[in-house]
Design a protein around this motif. Sequence first.
Motif, PDB file in Angstrom:
ATOM      1  N   GLY A 113       0.837  -1.185   0.000  1.00  0.00           N
ATOM      2  CA  GLY A 113       0.000   0.000   0.000  1.00  0.00           C
ATOM      3  C   GLY A 113       0.872   1.235   0.000  1.00  0.00           C
ATOM      4  O   GLY A 113       2.101   1.146   0.081  1.00  0.00           O
ATOM      5  N   SER A 114       0.245   2.388  -0.054  1.00  0.00           N
ATOM      6  CA  SER A 114       1.039   3.613  -0.176  1.00  0.00           C
ATOM      7  C   SER A 114       0.591   4.729   0.746  1.00  0.00           C
ATOM      8  O   SER A 114       1.148   5.824   0.677  1.00  0.00           O
ATOM      9  N   ALA A 115      -0.395   4.477   1.595  1.00  0.00           N
ATOM     10  CA  ALA A 115      -0.976   5.576   2.354  1.00  0.00           C
ATOM     11  C   ALA A 115      -0.851   5.365   3.852  1.00  0.00           C
ATOM     12  O   ALA A 115      -0.814   4.228   4.336  1.00  0.00           O
ATOM     13  N   VAL A 116      -0.778   6.471   4.576  1.00  0.00           N
ATOM     14  CA  VAL A 116      -0.989   6.471   6.020  1.00  0.00           C
ATOM     15  C   VAL A 116      -2.490   6.570   6.240  1.00  0.00           C
ATOM     16  O   VAL A 116      -3.171   7.359   5.589  1.00  0.00           O
ATOM     17  N   THR A 117      -3.027   5.756   7.151  1.00  0.00           N
ATOM     18  CA  THR A 117      -4.478   5.654   7.289  1.00  0.00           C
ATOM     19  C   THR A 117      -4.921   6.117   8.670  1.00  0.00           C
ATOM     20  O   THR A 117      -4.493   5.558   9.682  1.00  0.00           O
ATOM     21  N   ALA A 118      -5.776   7.118   8.691  1.00  0.00           N
ATOM     22  CA  ALA A 118      -6.364   7.606   9.936  1.00  0.00           C
ATOM     23  C   ALA A 118      -7.752   8.131   9.634  1.00  0.00           C
ATOM     24  O   ALA A 118      -8.034   8.607   8.530  1.00  0.00           O
ATOM     25  N   GLY A 119      -8.643   8.034  10.634  1.00  0.00           N
ATOM     26  CA  GLY A 119      -9.988   8.541  10.446  1.00  0.00           C
ATOM     27  C   GLY A 119     -10.796   8.415  11.713  1.00  0.00           C
ATOM     28  O   GLY A 119     -10.397   7.741  12.676  1.00  0.00           O
TER      29      GLY A 119
ATOM     30  N   LEU B  33      -4.527   3.391  11.741  1.00  0.00           N
ATOM     31  CA  LEU B  33      -4.535   1.961  11.466  1.00  0.00           C
ATOM     32  C   LEU B  33      -3.266   1.611  10.713  1.00  0.00           C
ATOM     33  O   LEU B  33      -2.958   2.218   9.676  1.00  0.00           O
ATOM     34  N   CYS B  34      -2.498   0.663  11.250  1.00  0.00           N
ATOM     35  CA  CYS B  34      -1.314   0.177  10.551  1.00  0.00           C
ATOM     36  C   CYS B  34      -1.152  -1.308  10.851  1.00  0.00           C
ATOM     37  O   CYS B  34      -1.810  -1.846  11.736  1.00  0.00           O
TER      38      CYS B  34
ATOM     39  N   ARG C 271       0.472  13.417  13.161  1.00  0.00           N
ATOM     40  CA  ARG C 271       0.153  14.620  12.378  1.00  0.00           C
ATOM     41  C   ARG C 271      -1.238  14.528  11.758  1.00  0.00           C
ATOM     42  O   ARG C 271      -1.872  15.557  11.493  1.00  0.00           O
ATOM     43  N   ALA C 272      -1.698  13.301  11.523  1.00  0.00           N
ATOM     44  CA  ALA C 272      -3.049  13.092  10.980  1.00  0.00           C
ATOM     45  C   ALA C 272      -4.112  13.138  12.062  1.00  0.00           C
ATOM     46  O   ALA C 272      -5.298  12.934  11.769  1.00  0.00           O
TER      47      ALA C 272
END
Length: 284
Positions: free
Chosen positions: A140-146, A157-158, A174-175
Motif C-alpha cells: 500500500g502507499s498511504a498512512v491511514t487515519a480517520g 490503522l497500521c 500529524r493526521a
Amino acid sequence: AGRRRVPGPVSGYLRVGLAQWTPGPESAANLGTAEAAVRELARRGCQLVVLPELWLCGYRTATLGADARAAAEPLDGPVQRRLAAAARAAGLVLCAGSFPELDGGQLFNTAVIYGPDGELLLRHRKACLYGSEPAAFQPGSAVTAGDIGSGIGRAGLCICFDGDFPETARALRRAGAGLVLHPSAYEAAAENWWDTIYPAQALCNGQWWISANLHGGTGGDRMLGGSRVIAPDGRVVAAAPRHRDLVRIPELLVADLALGDELATAAAAGSPLWSPPRSTEESG
C-alpha cells in the motif's frame, strides 16, 4: 440459578478487547474462531475489539503466498460481510485484523475497521512489507487515519512492520490519531523489538497503541503473542501471554482505558516530543 451479570464498561472508560491465537490451515475454521472471539469479547462488555494480522490464512513463511491466494477475496467478499455482520450483531467497533485482499488480480495485506452498524470505517493496505511478503503482496502507499466514532474519535490503522518505523507513528500523530490500532504477526525472535519500539512510539507521539498479535507456531514462524495495550506515556497497561506452542482457543485480553484523560495528561507532559523547536525542524 440466576443469570450471571456481564460487566459493562466503567463509566468514562473505553473497554477494549484483543484476541490472539495460532491460526490453522483452514480459513473456514479460522473464521469461526475469530467470530467466537468477537462474541465472547462483546459478552464481556467490550466496545472496541482488535484481531491480529492475517489470521484468516495464517502466517507460514514457506507457503504464505499460496495460503494468502487461497483465502483471498475482495473487500466486499463473503468473509468481510460476515465480519461486518459480527460487528453489527455485537454493536461494537471491530478492527478485524488484516486479510488477503484481492483487487484486480493483485493481493494486498489489508486491515479493516467496521462500526457498530456494520459499516466499513477504515481500510489500510500494509505499506512496509517484511521478509518474504513482497513475493505475496503488493504494498500500500498511504498512512491511514480517520474518525471511528463510538466516543473513540480519530484513530490510526497500521499493520505489524508498518509500526516499526518512527515515521509511521509521527505521520499518524500529524493526521490527528491519538489511538493506533495495530494488527500484527510479530515473530518470537523479534521480541526485543516488540518490547522496545512500541512503548517508545507511544511516548514520543502521545498515542495509545493497541496491538493484537498472532501467537504460537514452530521454528522461524513462531509468533510471539504478547498482545498489548500501551498508554500515551509508554506504560504497558495490559498484556497477553507469550511463548506458547499452539494456541487454538483464543487468548482474550480486556482492558478499560481512560482514553481522553490519558491523552490529555500525555499532551501536557510530553508535547515537546512531537513539537520540536523550529531550529531543529529547519536545520539539516
